[in-house]
Design a protein around this motif. Structure first.
Motif, PDB file in Angstrom:
ATOM      1  N   GLN B 102       0.818  -1.211   0.000  1.00  0.00           N
ATOM      2  CA  GLN B 102       0.000   0.000   0.000  1.00  0.00           C
ATOM      3  C   GLN B 102       0.852   1.261   0.000  1.00  0.00           C
ATOM      4  N   ASP B 103       1.837   1.291   0.896  1.00  0.00           N
ATOM      5  CA  ASP B 103       2.578   2.522   1.081  1.00  0.00           C
ATOM      6  C   ASP B 103       4.015   2.335   0.617  1.00  0.00           C
ATOM      7  N   PRO B 104       4.329   2.760  -0.612  1.00  0.00           N
ATOM      8  CA  PRO B 104       5.670   2.519  -1.134  1.00  0.00           C
ATOM      9  C   PRO B 104       6.739   3.239  -0.326  1.00  0.00           C
ATOM     10  N   PHE B 105       6.366   4.291   0.383  1.00  0.00           N
ATOM     11  CA  PHE B 105       7.390   4.993   1.157  1.00  0.00           C
ATOM     12  C   PHE B 105       7.807   4.153   2.354  1.00  0.00           C
ATOM     13  N   ALA B 106       6.883   3.300   2.825  1.00  0.00           N
ATOM     14  CA  ALA B 106       7.223   2.437   3.943  1.00  0.00           C
ATOM     15  C   ALA B 106       7.852   1.136   3.465  1.00  0.00           C
ATOM     16  N   SER B 107       7.528   0.698   2.255  1.00  0.00           N
ATOM     17  CA  SER B 107       8.015  -0.606   1.809  1.00  0.00           C
ATOM     18  C   SER B 107       9.316  -0.509   1.009  1.00  0.00           C
ATOM     19  N   LEU B 108       9.678   0.652   0.542  1.00  0.00           N
ATOM     20  CA  LEU B 108      10.939   0.811  -0.187  1.00  0.00           C
ATOM     21  C   LEU B 108      11.912   1.622   0.669  1.00  0.00           C
ATOM     22  N   ASN B 109      13.187   1.360   0.477  1.00  0.00           N
ATOM     23  CA  ASN B 109      14.200   1.993   1.313  1.00  0.00           C
ATOM     24  C   ASN B 109      14.481   3.430   0.851  1.00  0.00           C
ATOM     25  N   PRO B 110      14.175   4.418   1.705  1.00  0.00           N
ATOM     26  CA  PRO B 110      14.342   5.815   1.281  1.00  0.00           C
ATOM     27  C   PRO B 110      15.809   6.222   1.107  1.00  0.00           C
ATOM     28  N   ARG B 111      16.746   5.397   1.602  1.00  0.00           N
ATOM     29  CA  ARG B 111      18.155   5.774   1.492  1.00  0.00           C
ATOM     30  C   ARG B 111      18.799   5.210   0.232  1.00  0.00           C
ATOM     31  N   MET B 112      18.069   4.403  -0.497  1.00  0.00           N
ATOM     32  CA  MET B 112      18.642   3.842  -1.732  1.00  0.00           C
ATOM     33  C   MET B 112      18.161   4.650  -2.921  1.00  0.00           C
ATOM     34  N   ARG B 113      19.028   4.725  -3.932  1.00  0.00           N
ATOM     35  CA  ARG B 113      18.593   5.352  -5.172  1.00  0.00           C
ATOM     36  C   ARG B 113      17.605   4.416  -5.863  1.00  0.00           C
ATOM     37  N   ILE B 114      16.710   5.039  -6.682  1.00  0.00           N
ATOM     38  CA  ILE B 114      15.651   4.261  -7.331  1.00  0.00           C
ATOM     39  C   ILE B 114      16.240   3.109  -8.143  1.00  0.00           C
ATOM     40  N   GLY B 115      17.341   3.400  -8.854  1.00  0.00           N
ATOM     41  CA  GLY B 115      17.978   2.354  -9.665  1.00  0.00           C
ATOM     42  C   GLY B 115      18.344   1.156  -8.812  1.00  0.00           C
ATOM     43  N   ALA B 116      18.910   1.396  -7.637  1.00  0.00           N
ATOM     44  CA  ALA B 116      19.325   0.306  -6.757  1.00  0.00           C
ATOM     45  C   ALA B 116      18.125  -0.445  -6.193  1.00  0.00           C
ATOM     46  N   ILE B 117      17.050   0.303  -5.918  1.00  0.00           N
ATOM     47  CA  ILE B 117      15.834  -0.340  -5.394  1.00  0.00           C
ATOM     48  C   ILE B 117      15.289  -1.353  -6.406  1.00  0.00           C
ATOM     49  N   ILE B 118      15.257  -0.925  -7.670  1.00  0.00           N
ATOM     50  CA  ILE B 118      14.682  -1.803  -8.690  1.00  0.00           C
ATOM     51  C   ILE B 118      15.644  -2.948  -9.025  1.00  0.00           C
ATOM     52  N   GLU B 119      16.933  -2.661  -8.921  1.00  0.00           N
ATOM     53  CA  GLU B 119      17.934  -3.662  -9.302  1.00  0.00           C
ATOM     54  C   GLU B 119      18.070  -4.765  -8.256  1.00  0.00           C
ATOM     55  N   GLU B 120      17.785  -4.425  -7.009  1.00  0.00           N
ATOM     56  CA  GLU B 120      18.052  -5.336  -5.901  1.00  0.00           C
ATOM     57  C   GLU B 120      17.504  -6.761  -6.089  1.00  0.00           C
ATOM     58  N   PRO B 121      16.222  -6.917  -6.454  1.00  0.00           N
ATOM     59  CA  PRO B 121      15.743  -8.297  -6.613  1.00  0.00           C
ATOM     60  C   PRO B 121      16.511  -9.069  -7.690  1.00  0.00           C
ATOM     61  N   MET B 122      16.943  -8.369  -8.737  1.00  0.00           N
ATOM     62  CA  MET B 122      17.702  -9.047  -9.814  1.00  0.00           C
ATOM     63  C   MET B 122      19.081  -9.438  -9.324  1.00  0.00           C
ATOM     64  N   ALA B 123      19.677  -8.542  -8.535  1.00  0.00           N
ATOM     65  CA  ALA B 123      21.016  -8.816  -8.026  1.00  0.00           C
ATOM     66  C   ALA B 123      20.997 -10.051  -7.126  1.00  0.00           C
ATOM     67  N   LEU B 124      19.911 -10.219  -6.386  1.00  0.00           N
ATOM     68  CA  LEU B 124      19.806 -11.380  -5.501  1.00  0.00           C
ATOM     69  C   LEU B 124      19.693 -12.676  -6.290  1.00  0.00           C
ATOM     70  N   GLN B 125      19.140 -12.563  -7.488  1.00  0.00           N
ATOM     71  CA  GLN B 125      18.941 -13.763  -8.300  1.00  0.00           C
ATOM     72  C   GLN B 125      20.214 -14.257  -8.963  1.00  0.00           C
ATOM     73  N   LEU B 126      21.186 -13.376  -9.138  1.00  0.00           N
ATOM     74  CA  LEU B 126      22.512 -13.733  -9.668  1.00  0.00           C
ATOM     75  C   LEU B 126      22.494 -14.276 -11.092  1.00  0.00           C
ATOM     76  N   THR B 127      21.472 -13.967 -11.879  1.00  0.00           N
ATOM     77  CA  THR B 127      21.466 -14.501 -13.233  1.00  0.00           C
ATOM     78  C   THR B 127      21.903 -13.463 -14.270  1.00  0.00           C
ATOM     79  N   LEU B 128      21.818 -12.189 -13.917  1.00  0.00           N
ATOM     80  CA  LEU B 128      22.164 -11.155 -14.892  1.00  0.00           C
ATOM     81  C   LEU B 128      23.456 -10.456 -14.493  1.00  0.00           C
ATOM     82  N   THR B 129      24.196 -10.009 -15.486  1.00  0.00           N
ATOM     83  CA  THR B 129      25.394  -9.219 -15.186  1.00  0.00           C
ATOM     84  C   THR B 129      24.978  -7.805 -14.837  1.00  0.00           C
TER      85      THR B 129
END
Lengths: 342, 325
Positions: B102-129
């Motif tokens: 519901q509240d993206p300000f509470a569910s997303l980390n305000p200290r991370m840049r948007i690029g890093a927020i979106i990239e994080e799940p992919m980075a955890l998956q380790l399939t993409l460079t």
């Protein structure tokens, strides 16, 4: 009971301008040239999205604006013929909670968690009436019964956290109504509630209004709540009232493109559409308002003059006013022919 | 419609939470947040879940993702039992589903840049460079209607609607099949709400997503859903296709919910079925039918026996004694 004279003006706000000084040095024109009036016994809705300035307007009427950073730079607020802005703080405290009272969105933050609800009710009664504690207690119990709280004589000893959201809002209404205010300002009173409870609270407010013969300024973003409660509607956008009309007229014959768009974007139960029409873009921040019409960047009917020239308030008919260039001159006919928003 | 494939099947799902006792002598109590829910979700559909606050709709969504451990019952994803999965197997399952809050300000980390927020799940998956991930972030931003340079900014620089778009982009990052959206538009203004709803529907078409759409707002649910389930105190009281459920609500609670919504109609005053009282505490739910304390049609039987789901027609199931044959 003598009938209420609904012709009589209770509150008249004229050319109100409110600015906020921001930390970065910028000025935010939060309310800009707002004028409206409320008659005795009338329910007037003030509708707008977040950031449109509707709550700030209501706080100004209550003289509860934080000054500074806020500042009322122009305008008057006449209540029963007297300018509230001229009152000293002490004089104002006789009016607050007595002649004008307020119900807020979140009752948990507006009720004091360390006092019982009985305590808080009695405080607002004894603040303005010379009555004994015992009488105040009786009145408090009576008020709780009036707002539909069962076992009022026991509930009076409860603390706010022991009540559900709907119950707390009932208590808030009881406190607001304790001194038969002439004007009740309700700022999103049902937004935090579930639909079935919302319906109960709206019914209660209408009942209390009738019994206590108050006028209501109903602040909300929900158009369908407006349709069920208000006599008159004012639509606010980026600090200005862009349209004002009796409720039926506003819904059936909206003139401002913003009003039209707002009405179309509501998902509704009785229409089936594949895609909801939406208004592109966002409300401009109050420190970076467009030069011309404030809605022009998002308006699909925007013309050249809309970019540079602020529209004046124009009269559609006696009770219907609109702030839009489309309505002046020949554009009016073109707009009518083209039909409404597609 | 082609033959429907069941993506997710839920049988008798329960999620109970123990209540803290003051002493050991006190009776053990549980909050039955989700109490015996069974349903199936078909591939490509949107199932709406409606109910008042405290009805267990959010807990239900979280239990499917195993963010809340189910107390009892089965969750079958593509026919495979997943309620016992742990570790890397659970991770694999979760890779296919995402949640929008519901509240993206509470569910997303305000200290991370948007690029890093979106990239994080992919980075955890380790399939993409790293390069591939960057490229995908840009694609995603564009898909949700934001400018590319948004990736260098922080969350507080965006409005509510834009933040929700960022939340959606993050949810889409690892190509999930199934998305649980928990009140995704409740915090937004109406004009922005419709933008986000339209975006969700476009993305569903483009990526063949399946949605579980949780909301308290019946008009929003009606707009986006194919089927709708109505929850009351942790139980489904009625489930059906959107068309049937809204045109012909069977359960008295569904009827009351629908009639409580304010409507814009100046010509015929609506026939409201006012509900008395509020939702009872899930710690101490009523015996018999959970709704009997507020039901206008309550009968003697409702106080003792709990009604079971019965099929009323092809499209609708209801748990109410009024429809006993």
């Amino acid at each position: 009971m003598e009938p209420i004279n609904t012709q009589q003006v209770l509150l008249e706000v004229s050319n109100l301008k409110i600015q906020f000084q921001l930390k970065n040095g910028k000025q935010a024109k939060v309310v800009d040239d707002v004028s409206f009036s409320i008659h005795k016994g009338e329910t007037v809705a003030l509708v707008g999205e977040s950031g449109s300035g509707k709550s700030i307007t209501s706080l100004a009427i209550m003289r509860l604006l934080p000054i500074p950073p806020g500042e009322i730079t122009a305008g008057t607020i006449h209540f029963n013929g007297n300018n509230l802005l001229d009152y000293k703080n002490k004089e104002m405290s006789h009016i607050r909670g007595n002649d004008i009272s307020m119900v807020f969105q979140e009752p948990m933050t507006s009720l004091d968690p360390v006092f019982t609800i009985g305590n808080q009710l009695m405080e607002s009664i004894r603040r303005h009436r010379k009555v004994s504690k015992k009488e105040a207690r009786e009145k408090a119990i009576h008020l709780l019964q009036e707002v539909g709280i069962a076992n009022a004589d026991k509930m009076i000893a409860e603390y706010p956290h022991q009540l559900s959201g709907g119950m707390r809002q009932r208590v808030m209404i009881a406190i607001a109504m304790a001194n038969n205010p002439q004007l009740l300002i309700a700022d999103e009173p049902t937004t935090a509630l579930d639909v079935t409870v919302q319906a109960q609270i709206l019914n209660l407010m209408m009942k209390m209004k009738k019994e206590h013969r108050s006028a209501i300024l109903f602040i909300t973003h929900d158009m369908s709540v407006v349709a069920e409660t208000a006599d008159r509607v004012m639509v606010m956008y980026a600090g200005q009232i862009v349209e004002e009309a009796p409720v039926r007229e506003l819904f059936l014959n909206p003139q401002h493109p913003y009003t039209t768009a707002l009405l179309k974007t509501m998902p509704s139960l009785d229409t089936d559409v594949e895609r909801l029409p939406s208004i592109p873009g966002i409300v401009p921040p109050a420190y970076a308002l467009p030069d011309g019409c404030r809605f022009a960047p998002r308006c699909q009917f925007a013309m050249e003059q809309c970019q540079t020239l602020q529209p004046e308030v124009l009269t559609v008919n006696e009770a219907h006013k609109v702030r839009c260039h489309l309505f002046s001159g020949k554009e009016e006919r073109a707009y009518a022919e083209e039909g409404s928003l597609t | 419609m082609p033959k429907k494939e069941v993506l997710l099947e839920i049988n008798h799902l329960k999620a109970y939470f123990p209540v803290k006792r003051k002493s050991m002598k006190e009776e053990k109590k549980v909050v039955k947040a989700v109490d015996d829910i069974s349903l199936e979700i078909y591939r490509g559909e949107t199932l709406g879940i409606v109910g008042e606050s405290g009805s267990g709709k959010s807990t239900f969504g979280r239990t499917i993702l195993k963010l809340v451990e189910p107390t009892e019952g089965e969750i079958l994803y593509k026919g495979q039992q997943i309620q016992h999965l742990k570790g890397s197997n659970l991770q694999k399952y979760r890779n296919q589903m995402q949640m929008i809050f519901q509240d993206p300000f509470a569910s997303l980390n305000p200290r991370m840049r948007i690029g890093a927020i979106i990239e994080e799940p992919m980075a955890l998956q380790l399939t993409l460079t790293k390069e591939q991930r960057k490229k995908r972030v840009k694609e995603l931003l564009q898909k949700v209607g934001l400018a590319e340079d948004a990736m260098h900014k922080y969350l507080h620089e965006f409005s509510g609607g834009q933040r929700q778009r960022i939340g959606i982009a993050r949810a889409l990052a690892i190509n999930p099949e199934f998305i649980i959206a928990d009140e995704p538009v409740s915090a937004l203004d109406v004009s922005v709400q419709s933008q986000v709803l339209n975006l969700l529907m476009d993305l569903q078409d483009e990526f063949q997503l399946t949605y579980l759409f949780i909301s308290h707002d019946l008009s929003v649910v009606k707009h986006i859903s194919d089927r709708v389930a109505v929850l009351y105190l942790g139980r489904i009281v009625e489930i059906g296709t959107k068309k049937e459920l809204y045109a012909n609500p069977l359960h008295p609670y569904t009827q009351a919910l629908l009639s409580a919504i304010p409507v814009v109609n100046f010509d015929e005053p609506k026939q409201a079925i006012p509900l008395q009282g509020e939702l009872p505490s899930p710690m101490n739910p009523p015996v018999g039918c959970v709704f009997h304390t507020r039901c206008p049609f309550v009968m003697g039987k409702c106080h003792q026996v709990r009604p079971t789901m019965q099929e009323m027609n092809e499209h609708q199931r209801v748990a109410c004694f009024l429809y006993d044959k």
